[in-house]
Every structure is written in C-alpha cells, then in structure tokens.
Design an enzyme around this catalytic site. Structure first.
Site, PDB file in Angstrom:
ATOM      1  N   SER A  64     -32.969  38.162  31.725  1.00  0.00           N
ATOM      2  CA  SER A  64     -34.076  37.204  31.851  1.00  0.00           C
ATOM      3  C   SER A  64     -34.533  36.962  33.285  1.00  0.00           C
ATOM      4  CB  SER A  64     -33.690  35.867  31.211  1.00  0.00           C
ATOM      5  OG  SER A  64     -33.647  35.983  29.814  1.00  0.00           O
ATOM      6  N   LYS A  67     -38.124  37.883  33.878  1.00  0.00           N
ATOM      7  CA  LYS A  67     -39.279  37.152  33.340  1.00  0.00           C
ATOM      8  C   LYS A  67     -40.327  36.766  34.384  1.00  0.00           C
ATOM      9  CE  LYS A  67     -36.717  35.468  29.327  1.00  0.00           C
ATOM     10  NZ  LYS A  67     -35.999  34.342  28.687  1.00  0.00           N
ATOM     11  N   TYR A 195     -40.251  44.576  26.050  1.00  0.00           N
ATOM     12  CA  TYR A 195     -39.421  43.470  26.553  1.00  0.00           C
ATOM     13  C   TYR A 195     -37.959  43.894  26.668  1.00  0.00           C
ATOM     14  CZ  TYR A 195     -36.970  38.982  26.641  1.00  0.00           C
ATOM     15  OH  TYR A 195     -36.137  37.945  26.968  1.00  0.00           O
ATOM     16  N   TYR A 247     -33.948  26.885  32.173  1.00  0.00           N
ATOM     17  CA  TYR A 247     -33.992  26.450  30.776  1.00  0.00           C
ATOM     18  C   TYR A 247     -33.763  24.944  30.639  1.00  0.00           C
ATOM     19  CZ  TYR A 247     -33.436  31.484  30.349  1.00  0.00           C
ATOM     20  OH  TYR A 247     -33.586  32.836  30.475  1.00  0.00           O
ATOM     21  N   VAL A 265     -28.711  36.352  31.135  1.00  0.00           N
ATOM     22  CA  VAL A 265     -27.434  36.364  30.421  1.00  0.00           C
ATOM     23  C   VAL A 265     -26.553  37.530  30.839  1.00  0.00           C
ATOM     24  CG1 VAL A 265     -28.308  35.101  28.435  1.00  0.00           C
ATOM     25  CG2 VAL A 265     -28.427  37.617  28.451  1.00  0.00           C
TER      26      VAL A 265
END
Length: 477
Positions: A64, A67, A195, A247, A265
């Site tokens: 991530s 992103k 993705y 997050y 992660v």
C-alpha cells in the site's frame, strides 16, 4: 568515525529492535513466509545523501505504500478536478480494506483500497474492452514512474503477484462494488489486476527514503535531478498522506509523529518531512491497523529525538552556508611577536570560516556537518559563524558542538562565533528536558558548561583562538 547522524539512527534502532509484538500479514501466502526479524532504516536528505542501517538493502513488496504514487499518476494524467470527481480526500476512520464509499459513491480517499483500485483504473483505457496488453502497458508506465521516484529501476515480484491474485477476493469485491455503482470506466478485472501488480513491486528502505525525498522536494528526485511530478501534485500527496496515510491510526500518527506517511502490509513505511527529507523503514510485524510495529515506533523516535515533527517548524528551517573563506587575505592579530606573526602568515589558508544563516534544525545541521567532514583536509582550524542563525534546536545544537569532538580527534580545532548566545540559550533550555540525548557526547557537553570553550562572542576572539592553536602546533614541532 561514525557520524553523529549515524549514531542517532543506530541508537534509535537499538531502542526499538527488541519489540517483537505484532504479526506478519498472513492473508497473502507469500507475505506469511517472510523473515519476521527483518528491520531496516534509511533517511534521504534534501540533496540525495542517504543514511542507512540494518536490512536497508533487503527487498520487500511495496504493497500500500504504492497508493500515493499511483494517485500522483492519476492526477498527472487527468488533472485534479477530474480525479476529485471520482475519488474523495476525506479521512475514512476505517481499516485499509474496508468496502467504503462516501454519499456520492466515491471512494473516501486514495489511501484505502477502494480509492487505490479506482486510481489504478484511471490509468487504463476508458473502455470495457481492455485486454492484457493494455494492462501490461499501464503497468510499464507505473514501473517507470515508481523507478523515477526511487532513482533506480524497480521490478515486480512474480510470486507475490500470483499469491495476491489467487487470494484477493475482498479486493475483487471492492472493484465490483465500484463497478456496480457505475463508477468504473474500465473493466474491473483489469483494474484489480493492475492494482495487484503495483502492490507487488519490490523496494528497499533506501528506495522508500528516496521516494520520500522526491515528494519532499516537490517532485524533484534529489539523486537523479529528474522532475518526476509537479510541486502541485507533491502538495496534494503530502496533504492526503497526512490525513489518510495511516488508516484508522492516522490521528494518533499525526499527533505523535507529525510526518506525512504511508504504510504497507509488507512491513514498509514511507514518511516525509516536507522540504527536507524522506524516511524508509521496514519491519514486517504489523499492529492491529496493518502498520509495521517497529516502523511506527522508529518514526516516533525519529520525530521526537531529531525534532522532525512538521509542526515544530514555523519558518524555513533549512540552514544555508552563506559563505566559505580562509584568512589568507586578513592581517594577523597584533598581539603576537614578529616571529609568531611571520609563521601565522604562512598558514592563514588553513584557518577556514563557514558563515551560516537561517534556522538551524536537524536537516540543516546534518548538511553543515557533512560539508565540514568533506572539507576536513582543507583546514587545521574551522570557525563556524552563526550570527545570522535565528533558532537552533536541541539536536542541531548537539550536532554543532559535536564538530569540536570530531576535529579534536583528528588533531584540529573548531571555534564558534555566537554573538547572540543562541547555542548557550539552547544548552540552558534543553539541558534537562531529554528532548535530544547527546549520544556519545563528551561529558562537558552533557551538562551546562557556562564557559562553553571555543564559543566566542566576536570573530576577532575566534581568530585569536585559531591563531593560538596554530602557534601551539608551531611550538610543539
């Protein structure tokens, strides 16, 4: 000799290393088998110089942390207005893989999976008839963009990509949810495939630190000089990373760390101090938010111990070296004998002055210290003049005073011209607050020494100090 910056980073890692709480991401089979003890840290400053410790050359998948980069590509391709119409920028307060949209059926922000999948979809043709060739072409663009940000050619981990593709039911559900709302303009399977590919790109902590420095520099990679994206996009990335990058732990992160950041992660964390530096940390054990346990704690220490919280800085904080010169063209002090004056005239070029200006925090002090170390063979005595320094924080003060120790160990002398007493004031203000421990500093710097030897109110006094030292060498020969 290990630099003071390296000493700080090593000390921080030693403080955090024994924390073995958390668990590796086991919902992706390939991530479940990584070595949980991996731990690396890199810090890339504004000119591209990088400090690295631990497993900084070990590769791991970006996950991530990708992103914000794909979001930047969507902004670059379509423009802010078009992207904002499709992806929100509000914090979700939810987990990264929540099936989440706002009341306009937009993903709430580009840092959660729904927003990231949508951003990836915007790099594909706006057609339902999207084939493998289209996905591969879009991924080639992603790989080139990520590589431009990192400053080296990156590659994809085929095993992780295959593993994610085989187990990514929830992400497929998110893609099909977006498609059911009529939001996607491309094939949902193609979007999710792209993705998975971007998440499977392999990086090191040095890559993450370089990416962070590129964002910090407004899209300019300090290692390569390549302008990868615009300063307007960099501003947007920093804003969204600050509010959404960690997050449902974003609020605590901003309060205690205060750096725009993005976690993954795979165990990586990318953090940025705007205008100054980028940080990359890797440790695969994750907390309940999906963030690296050691990575978060390492960044807390970096922020606190090195004064990196972005709201510490209210003015331009990068100190600049205003001028550098030696004393070859200046007269010798009149107090010496003619014999001594004759000798001092022969070595005036070995007394070198560095005039600083601006506010002195960690990033500026690091740059100055590295310049003095690089020039060390050019002088016997260095005079650092800080009359134009407005603010000096605890870490910067320690680094400035540590220059004395560095030069003492090499048979040289450092003097400081501090007419306004900013160093002395910093010693008084911070001597007992524990904000920045003087790691490995000599005992006379750990407490308050009112004399602060070789710290002078005037340049004249500093020059006499330098001449005294040169004459001592003369008589010792």
């Amino acid at each position: 000799m290990e630099s003071l910056v390296d000493g700080y980073l090593r000390h921080i890692m030693d403080e955090v290393r024994d924390d073995r709480s958390g668990n590796v991401a086991d919902y992706i089979p390939e991530l479940a088998v990584v070595d949980p003890e991996g731990y690396g840290l890199s810090l890339c400053v504004h000119d591209g110089y990088t400090y690295s410790h631990g497993d900084s050359s070990a590769t791991f998948t970006i996950q991530s942390v990708s992103k914000p980069l794909t979001y930047a590509m969507a902004l670059r391709k379509h423009g802010v207005t078009a992207v904002d119409a499709k992806i929100g920028v509000e914090p979700s307060g939810e987990a990264f893989n929540e099936i989440s949209v706002d009341d306009r059926r937009r993903p709430k922000n580009p840092m959660i999976n729904a927003g990231a999948i949508f951003a990836a979809s915007m790099l594909l043709p706006a057609s339902r008839d999207v084939g493998r060739v289209d996905v591969e072409a879009a991924f080639a663009e992603i790989l080139d963009f990520y590589s431009g940000c990192a400053g080296r050619q990156l590659t994809m981990d085929e095993e992780v990509y295959t593993s994610e593709s085989a187990t990514g039911s929830r992400n497929r559900a998110i893609a099909y949810m977006l498609d059911s709302f009529g939001a996607l303009e491309t094939d949902p399977d193609a979007a999710i495939d792209l993705y998975y590919r971007q998440c499977s790109i392999r990086v090191t902590t040095e890559d993450l630190a370089g990416i962070g420095a590129t964002i910090a520099n407004g899209g300019l990679n300090p290692r390569t000089g390549r302008m990868v994206f615009s300063s307007e996009i960099a501003q947007r990335l920093l804003s969204v990373m600050t509010t959404c990058g960690m997050y449902d732990g974003a609020g605590d992160w901003v309060t205690s760390v205060g750096l725009p950041a993005k976690s993954g992660v795979g165990g990586g964390i990318l953090a940025v101090l705007p205008g100054q530096l980028g940080i990359g940390v890797y440790s695969p054990r994750l907390d309940e938010h999906g963030n690296s346990v050691r990575g978060v704690e390492t960044c807390r220490h970096l922020s606190k111990d090195l004064g990196l919280h972005m709201f510490n800085v209210t003015r331009e904080s990068r100190v600049t070296i205003r001028s550098v010169y030696d004393l070859a063209d200046t007269p010798v002090s009149a107090e010496w004998s003619e014999r001594e004056r004759s000798y001092l005239r022969t070595c005036r070029d070995k007394i070198r002055v560095y005039e600083l200006q601006g506010d002195l925090t960690f990033a500026g002090a690091e740059s100055v210290q590295r310049r003095l170390e690089a020039d060390i063979d050019r002088y016997t005595v260095v005079i650092v003049e800080i009359s134009r320094i407005g603010v000096i924080d605890a870490v910067a003060r320690t680094m400035v005073l540590s220059i004395k120790r560095l030069l003492d160990d090499s048979g040289r002398r450092a003097a400081l011209v501090d007419p306004d007493g900013v160093v002395r004031a910093s010693v008084i203000r911070h001597r007992a607050d524990g904000t920045a421990p003087d790691l490995d500093a000599p005992a006379d710097l750990k407490g308050f020494d009112p004399a602060l030897p070789h710290v002078h109110a005037t340049m004249e006094d500093a020059v006499i100090d330098a001449e005294t030292f040169m004459l001592k060498h003369y008589y010792d020969q």
